[in-house]
Design an enzyme around this catalytic site. Structure first.
Site, PDB file in Angstrom:
ATOM      1  N   VAL A 191       9.845  29.228 -71.807  1.00  0.00           N
ATOM      2  CA  VAL A 191       9.105  29.473 -70.566  1.00  0.00           C
ATOM      3  C   VAL A 191       8.358  30.800 -70.675  1.00  0.00           C
ATOM      4  O   VAL A 191       8.963  31.822 -70.990  1.00  0.00           O
ATOM      5  CB  VAL A 191      10.062  29.506 -69.360  1.00  0.00           C
ATOM      6  N   PRO A 192       7.039  30.794 -70.462  1.00  0.00           N
ATOM      7  CA  PRO A 192       6.281  32.052 -70.549  1.00  0.00           C
ATOM      8  C   PRO A 192       6.913  33.128 -69.685  1.00  0.00           C
ATOM      9  O   PRO A 192       7.322  32.877 -68.548  1.00  0.00           O
ATOM     10  CB  PRO A 192       4.888  31.663 -70.041  1.00  0.00           C
ATOM     11  N   CYS A 193       6.996  34.336 -70.241  1.00  0.00           N
ATOM     12  CA  CYS A 193       7.683  35.424 -69.535  1.00  0.00           C
ATOM     13  C   CYS A 193       6.786  36.003 -68.457  1.00  0.00           C
ATOM     14  O   CYS A 193       5.565  35.932 -68.524  1.00  0.00           O
ATOM     15  CB  CYS A 193       8.099  36.512 -70.513  1.00  0.00           C
ATOM     16  N   GLN A 194       7.417  36.590 -67.467  1.00  0.00           N
ATOM     17  CA  GLN A 194       6.690  37.328 -66.448  1.00  0.00           C
ATOM     18  C   GLN A 194       7.058  38.797 -66.574  1.00  0.00           C
ATOM     19  O   GLN A 194       8.024  39.144 -67.240  1.00  0.00           O
ATOM     20  CB  GLN A 194       7.039  36.807 -65.058  1.00  0.00           C
TER      21      GLN A 194
ATOM     22  N   ARG B  29       3.370  33.514 -63.747  1.00  0.00           N
ATOM     23  CA  ARG B  29       4.293  33.183 -64.827  1.00  0.00           C
ATOM     24  C   ARG B  29       5.695  32.931 -64.297  1.00  0.00           C
ATOM     25  O   ARG B  29       6.435  32.104 -64.817  1.00  0.00           O
ATOM     26  CB  ARG B  29       4.286  34.299 -65.869  1.00  0.00           C
TER      27      ARG B  29
END
Length: 437
Positions: free
Chosen positions: A73-76, A91
């Site tokens: 999962v793309p990081c925030q 994100r």
């Protein structure tokens, strides 16, 4: 080998797919929107006329039948202040979409990966929201910070893995895979490096006046009592394997002394609240006998110091990870690992030859004279980066080399996924039989 079906969310170039296919997984669909990543993915897994890329997960509802849902999962930027804002960042919203897909499709299990910042104490609330959301959907949830180095990958890469298994399956005993020992060195993996004749562990142990051992390693993966097998180029920290700009650029002994005094005092709270504070001429003059401000101006001209509009002085290379002249760390051929590969690029390089020394001073001197000054170091290549991430030599990459570094840095390390896939199989998730990892 137990077979199972999986869907590859945020597929990137296929790190999850490589790992799960190695342990019997069959990919029934993937989801990716980055066109360069899609191109690489299709090169390695041709579509046979049917495009199994589901595209943007925010627009997906029902997924094809599958057993395991996976994805990095793309990081925030993990700096959320409260629960109501937890997923406001675009994100962060992707986590909400992942949770939604799990709720709708109810896979037997899932594996999701994220940056280590997710388990930072400052982000505890965010992690709890994610874990509780999955638990509310009927899953037993486990999470752990895993380092790729512990699974045979010669890279210091910490990542968080969240594993969930349906509670109604009544499967007990899931545990994260055990670490594996590896004797490999960078000269086994990277190209055209000199094989060292002397291992750094053979360098005599350093002891203090009381006979106590001085642990000189400055990385958690460095054996106790051994020197780092890499050197750090920076002006704000000191140590046996730290090299400063005033040791590289032409400077007088007096100038070296001034710089060392500034470095050792800039973190003093009397000069400010930061972890390193600009200092005025008066501040420095109190510490350096007979200091003339022209001496500081000379160091500014040499790009060792900088002067701010308020007149205070700070090191020109004031960020640790920024290094000196664009280089942060230089790893030796006999190093056990390389730095973390990231999508944003890195400032780490590899020395072409090995050095040793009877003590810390000689070790550092030899490195400066034999590697640093003659510039016998270089950046790694795309194929080397792929190997450091655990990709096979047969893997096909993009024609754009800059894109490849970004894509590799974004990917999960396949060997870690192999180990996680085996761990799922060992709880008899897919077949009623025993297995050994």
């Amino acid at each position: 080998m137990q077979q199972f079906r999986f869907i590859d969310l945020f597929a990137g170039i296929g790190g999850f797919r490589l790992g799960l296919e190695a342990v019997g997984g069959v990919c029934v669909a993937s989801a990716e929107i980055d066109q360069q990543a899609i191109k690489v993915y299709r090169q390695n897994w041709p579509t046979d006329g049917v495009d199994h890329n589901l595209g943007d997960i925010t627009a997906i509802q029902q997924l094809p039948a599958h057993d395991v849902l996976v994805g990095g999962v793309p990081c925030q930027p993990w700096s959320i202040a409260g629960k109501n804002q937890a997923f406001d960042d675009p994100r962060g919203q992707l986590w909400a979409d992942v949770i939604r897909l799990v709720q709708i499709n109810q896979p037997k299990a899932f594996i999701f990966e994220n940056v280590k910042g997710l388990v930072d104490p400052r982000n505890r609330l965010c992690l709890e929201i994610i874990l509780d959301s999955f638990k509310d959907l009927g899953y037993s949830v486990f999470y752990k910070l895993l380092n790729s180095f512990d699974f045979g990958v010669a890279q210091n890469r910490d990542r968080v893995f969240i594993v969930g298994i349906q509670q109604k399956l009544d499967l007990n005993g899931f545990s994260f895979p055990e670490y594996t020992e590896s004797e490999q060195r960078l000269y086994h993996i990277l190209d055209n490096l000199e094989v060292p004749e002397t291992k750094l562990e053979s360098i005599p142990i350093q002891r203090n006046l009381f006979g106590e051992r001085i642990d000189v390693g400055y990385n958690k993966l460095t054996p106790r009592g051994a020197f780092n097998d890499f050197f750090i180029l920076n002006d704000i920290r000191n140590g046996p394997t730290s090299i400063h700009s005033w040791e590289i650029y032409p400077t007088t002994e007096r100038e070296k002394q001034i710089c060392m005094i500034i470095m050792r005092n800039r973190r003093n709270s009397r000069y400010g609240d930061c972890d390193g504070n600009p200092m005025s001429y008066q501040d420095i003059a109190e510490l350096v006998a007979g200091l003339a401000e022209k001496e500081l101006q000379t160091l500014v001209e040499k790009r060792i110091l900088r002067q701010y509009p308020d007149g205070k002085y700070e090191f020109f290379n004031r960020r640790l990870s920024g290094g000196i002249d664009g280089t942060y760390r230089i790893f030796l051929p006999n190093a056990r690992f390389f730095g973390t590969l990231t999508a944003r690029g890195m400032h780490d390089e590899i020395a072409e030859i090995s050095v040793s020394g009877a003590n810390a001073e000689e070790y550092k001197h030899n490195f400066i004279q034999q590697v640093l000054i003659p510039k016998r170091y270089r950046k790694i290549t795309v194929s080397e980066a792929a190997r450091l991430q655990g990709f096979p030599g047969s893997f096909q990459f993009h024609s754009n080399q800059s894109a490849n570094f970004r894509l590799i840095g974004n990917s999960v390390a396949p060997p870690v996924i192999v180990a996680l896939g085996k761990a799922l199989q060992c709880v008899k998730l897919f077949e009623q039989e025993l297995c050994e990892v």
